[in-house]
Enzyme design. Structure first.
Site, PDB file in Angstrom:
ATOM      1  N   SER A  15       0.799  -1.225   0.000  1.00  0.00           N
ATOM      2  CA  SER A  15       0.000   0.000   0.000  1.00  0.00           C
ATOM      3  C   SER A  15       0.833   1.277   0.000  1.00  0.00           C
ATOM      4  O   SER A  15       0.322   2.351  -0.306  1.00  0.00           O
ATOM      5  CB  SER A  15      -0.941   0.014   1.208  1.00  0.00           C
ATOM      6  OG  SER A  15      -0.217   0.140   2.419  1.00  0.00           O
TER       7      SER A  15
ATOM      8  N   LYS B 288       0.781   4.453   6.962  1.00  0.00           N
ATOM      9  CA  LYS B 288       0.311   5.290   5.862  1.00  0.00           C
ATOM     10  C   LYS B 288       0.960   6.676   6.001  1.00  0.00           C
ATOM     11  O   LYS B 288       1.663   6.959   6.964  1.00  0.00           O
ATOM     12  CB  LYS B 288      -1.212   5.459   5.887  1.00  0.00           C
ATOM     13  CG  LYS B 288      -2.020   4.173   5.962  1.00  0.00           C
ATOM     14  CD  LYS B 288      -2.032   3.404   4.666  1.00  0.00           C
ATOM     15  CE  LYS B 288      -2.877   2.140   4.794  1.00  0.00           C
ATOM     16  NZ  LYS B 288      -2.774   1.278   3.590  1.00  0.00           N
TER      17      LYS B 288
END
Length: 274
Positions: free
Chosen positions: A42, A115
């Site tokens: 990701s 993230k």
């Protein structure tokens, strides 16, 4: 008899040594640095599957999330660090900077995610046709050369990469469109795009006070704040759920185990996370 006593003392001393070693390791992990192995794609190309890094837990101070979950004993971080579990507060707390790559605890599942923080408290965030908009203004994107990797199973989960150049056979070149995104504070990094999908067009999100909006750099392969928690996403992340900042990759394994040193990537030792 004396031999048995000596043997008994040796066992006790060994147990003491192990207990002290575990206690010291636990304190170090809680207060200073937490090891983290990247399990998914990701955050490509900033972070690759198999990157091993230490998370700086001093960067934003401490909260209940600074303590580890001990799942084998059924202990959650909130049980272990209940004494500092306040109302979305931190001890010795400081604010992250927009663009920091952060490990945080998922507000619902309690799992650790990594993230990039995009939206700060009070910001409005929207993605339109794949372009990030902050507070009503488009964020600069400059196209660069495609990110290319081998189409093969990656990491212990044996995840296959998604490609923008269509179905790619085993061992072929899997490409993704790449661009340099530059935030209003000047922070720049590479983002990847695979194709048009629902996450490329979102509603306008207003980040609540005391919360943050996170996105993965591999935009079409990231479960992040663009999806609300009730729909299985991350949603807004409370300040107290921040664990620490990812500053530097120590080493990176291209195989199924970080112990497989023959698969280590030679160009990623001590690489800064930007």
């Amino acid at each position: 008899m004396a031999a048995e006593a000596k043997k008994g003392n040796a066992v006790v001393e060994t147990i003491k040594t192990v207990v002290w070693a575990l206690a010291i390791a636990g304190i170090f992990r809680t207060l200073f640095f937490q090891p983290f192995w990247i399990p998914s794609g990701s955050m490509k190309s900033t972070l690759l599957i198999g990157d091993f890094l230490f998370v700086n837990k001093m960067a934003y101070g401490y909260s209940y999330a600074s303590c580890p979950n001990i799942r084998m004993l059924g202990l959650d971080a909130k049980n272990i660090c209940a004494v500092i579990d306040g109302e979305n507060t931190r001890v010795m707390g400081s604010e992250p900077e927009r663009g920091d790559v952060i490990v945080f605890r998922h507000p619902v599942t309690g799992l650790d995610y990594i993230k990039r923080v995009i939206g700060m408290p009070g910001d409005t965030v929207q993605v339109k046709q794949g372009v990030l908009h902050l507070n009503g203004k488009a964020v600069s994107q400059e196209p660069v050369e495609d990110f290319v990797e081998i189409a093969e199973a990656q990491g212990p989960q044996r995840l296959r990469p998604r490609c923008s150049n269509g179905p790619v056979g085993q061992g072929g070149d899997c490409a993704k469109d790449a661009a340099i995104e530059t935030l209003p504070n000047g922070r720049s990094y590479t983002i990847l795009n695979i194709g048009n999908q629902s996450s490329d067009n979102t509603p306008v999100y207003t980040v609540p006070q005391g919360h943050y909006f996170f996105m993965g750099d591999n935009r079409d392969n990231s479960t992040d704040s663009r999806v609300p928690q009730q729909a299985g996403g991350v949603g807004f992340v409370p300040y107290e759920n921040l664990i620490g900042r990812a500053d530097r990759i120590m080493f990176s394994s291209g195989g199924t185990s970080m112990l497989a040193f023959w698969t280590w990537r030679g160009d990623r030792f001590f690489k800064a996370v930007e």
